[in-house]
Design an enzyme around this catalytic site. Sequence first.
Site, PDB file in Angstrom:
ATOM      1  N   TYR A 116       9.728 -21.340  24.182  1.00  0.00           N
ATOM      2  CA  TYR A 116      10.612 -22.307  23.506  1.00  0.00           C
ATOM      3  C   TYR A 116      10.460 -23.735  24.039  1.00  0.00           C
ATOM      4  O   TYR A 116      11.056 -24.653  23.481  1.00  0.00           O
ATOM      5  CB  TYR A 116      12.078 -21.861  23.589  1.00  0.00           C
ATOM      6  N   THR A 154      28.761 -11.331   9.690  1.00  0.00           N
ATOM      7  CA  THR A 154      28.104 -10.407  10.623  1.00  0.00           C
ATOM      8  C   THR A 154      28.782 -10.438  11.999  1.00  0.00           C
ATOM      9  O   THR A 154      28.137 -10.594  13.025  1.00  0.00           O
ATOM     10  CB  THR A 154      26.597 -10.717  10.739  1.00  0.00           C
ATOM     11  N   PHE A 189      18.434 -25.181  26.318  1.00  0.00           N
ATOM     12  CA  PHE A 189      17.709 -24.175  27.096  1.00  0.00           C
ATOM     13  C   PHE A 189      16.334 -24.013  26.477  1.00  0.00           C
ATOM     14  O   PHE A 189      16.221 -23.855  25.258  1.00  0.00           O
ATOM     15  CB  PHE A 189      18.461 -22.837  27.088  1.00  0.00           C
ATOM     16  N   ALA A 190      15.302 -24.083  27.316  1.00  0.00           N
ATOM     17  CA  ALA A 190      13.936 -23.889  26.817  1.00  0.00           C
ATOM     18  C   ALA A 190      13.191 -23.025  27.819  1.00  0.00           C
ATOM     19  O   ALA A 190      12.635 -23.523  28.803  1.00  0.00           O
ATOM     20  CB  ALA A 190      13.248 -25.231  26.613  1.00  0.00           C
ATOM     21  N   ASP A 220      21.089 -25.220  20.296  1.00  0.00           N
ATOM     22  CA  ASP A 220      19.811 -24.515  20.283  1.00  0.00           C
ATOM     23  C   ASP A 220      18.690 -25.533  20.362  1.00  0.00           C
ATOM     24  O   ASP A 220      18.822 -26.646  19.834  1.00  0.00           O
ATOM     25  CB  ASP A 220      19.667 -23.735  18.960  1.00  0.00           C
ATOM     26  N   VAL A 221      17.555 -25.122  20.944  1.00  0.00           N
ATOM     27  CA  VAL A 221      16.446 -26.070  21.084  1.00  0.00           C
ATOM     28  C   VAL A 221      15.445 -25.949  19.926  1.00  0.00           C
ATOM     29  O   VAL A 221      14.669 -26.877  19.671  1.00  0.00           O
ATOM     30  CB  VAL A 221      15.740 -25.874  22.449  1.00  0.00           C
ATOM     31  N   HIS A 275      28.578 -21.610  10.181  1.00  0.00           N
ATOM     32  CA  HIS A 275      27.199 -21.109  10.092  1.00  0.00           C
ATOM     33  C   HIS A 275      26.603 -21.363   8.694  1.00  0.00           C
ATOM     34  O   HIS A 275      27.251 -21.108   7.686  1.00  0.00           O
ATOM     35  CB  HIS A 275      27.201 -19.610  10.393  1.00  0.00           C
ATOM     36  N   GLU A 305      26.653 -15.256  20.052  1.00  0.00           N
ATOM     37  CA  GLU A 305      27.281 -15.725  18.807  1.00  0.00           C
ATOM     38  C   GLU A 305      28.468 -14.827  18.419  1.00  0.00           C
ATOM     39  O   GLU A 305      29.497 -15.313  17.941  1.00  0.00           O
ATOM     40  CB  GLU A 305      26.252 -15.758  17.677  1.00  0.00           C
TER      41      GLU A 305
END
Length: 342
Positions: free
Chosen positions: A114, A233, A109-110, A199-200, A221, A291
Amino acid sequence: MRPNFFPLVFVGVLLIGLFYLGFNSIWLSDFRCNTPQTNGITKEKPHKDLGLHSLPGLLYKQSSVLNGRADVVCVTPWLAPIVWEGTFDPTLIDSIYKQQNITIATTIFALGKYTRFLKDFLESAEQHFFVGFQVHYYLFTDQPEAVPDIKFGEERQLKVQTVPKMDRWQDITMGRMEMIAKLTESELVNEVDYIFCLDVDTKFYARWSVEALGSLVGVIHPWFFNYPRDQFTYERRPESQAFIPPEEGDFYYAGGAFGGSIQEVHKLTKTCNEQQKIDAAKSIEAIWHDESHLNKYFLYNKPTKALSPEYLWRNINAHSDTIKTIRFCSVEKDVAEVRPNL
Ligand code: UDP
Ligand code: MN
């Protein structure tokens, strides 16, 4: 009188020789079972779903039950592999998957600013991501005109889908769940076998390939792999659907990379999207958005394979003794500058 040992020695040598020849021929005939004509492994019924059979005559380092990575854990308590450098043989695993005509989808996704990350992402993916396999990139963007012109390898293609602009970065990151759920519902089912959602704002630096394949795959992570679970978290408010109490949880998984079979990723994204919608109706938003929901999903639906933080490292200049190879890494960004609502 000196005894004449010669006949005795002669008979002894003869017997040893005969014994050796006989033994050898038995051993050789056994060995021949594993040569191309009658491969010892294929005599057994090959694994139906995955066809995980090795090629006859393929040379690679002997498998060992005693020597391997001793500094990290390579299997989860529910017996899913944890993939680290040194736990797989690239030549062997490539040859196994090469025999299957598999296609891997990747969603990116951009939106907004981004799009600036696309060039490095795609160019580095062409160098390291499933090289030699069929890859279909599915790019969602609000600016199709900003997509860089990149030369893709054979059997690799980019499909661009235009999406509306969004004002909140939280809606963009969470909105991915709904769009991936739609994409995997129908269009992709007959087209591809596996999917990774990435992620981009990232770049590839080393091999990221078939060793990562599995029905349901999460990445541990890079910030929390050595933390106790009560410090993860996770969403801690019981009002949210993403809530996980301090005494529960396996790993803290990254929202920036997950994947699996089309069917499993469809279930995952559909569920997370529904959970996000329930939260939204109650005016609550999980602390780390998609997340947090992904982590809740993985608590109840254990990944069949976990990828070490090599598969999404935090910063190319950050070093850790356990990370022997940085394969894929977040790019540094000024969040206040790139995100639309900061
Ligand atoms: N994203 C986007 N435009 C934005 C914000 C986010 O396209 O304005 C997408 C992009 O694919 C990005 C992902 O959402 O990689 C997750 O957001 P981000 O990388 O900012 O989250 P972080 O990795 O910093 O937690
Ligand atoms: Mn990111």
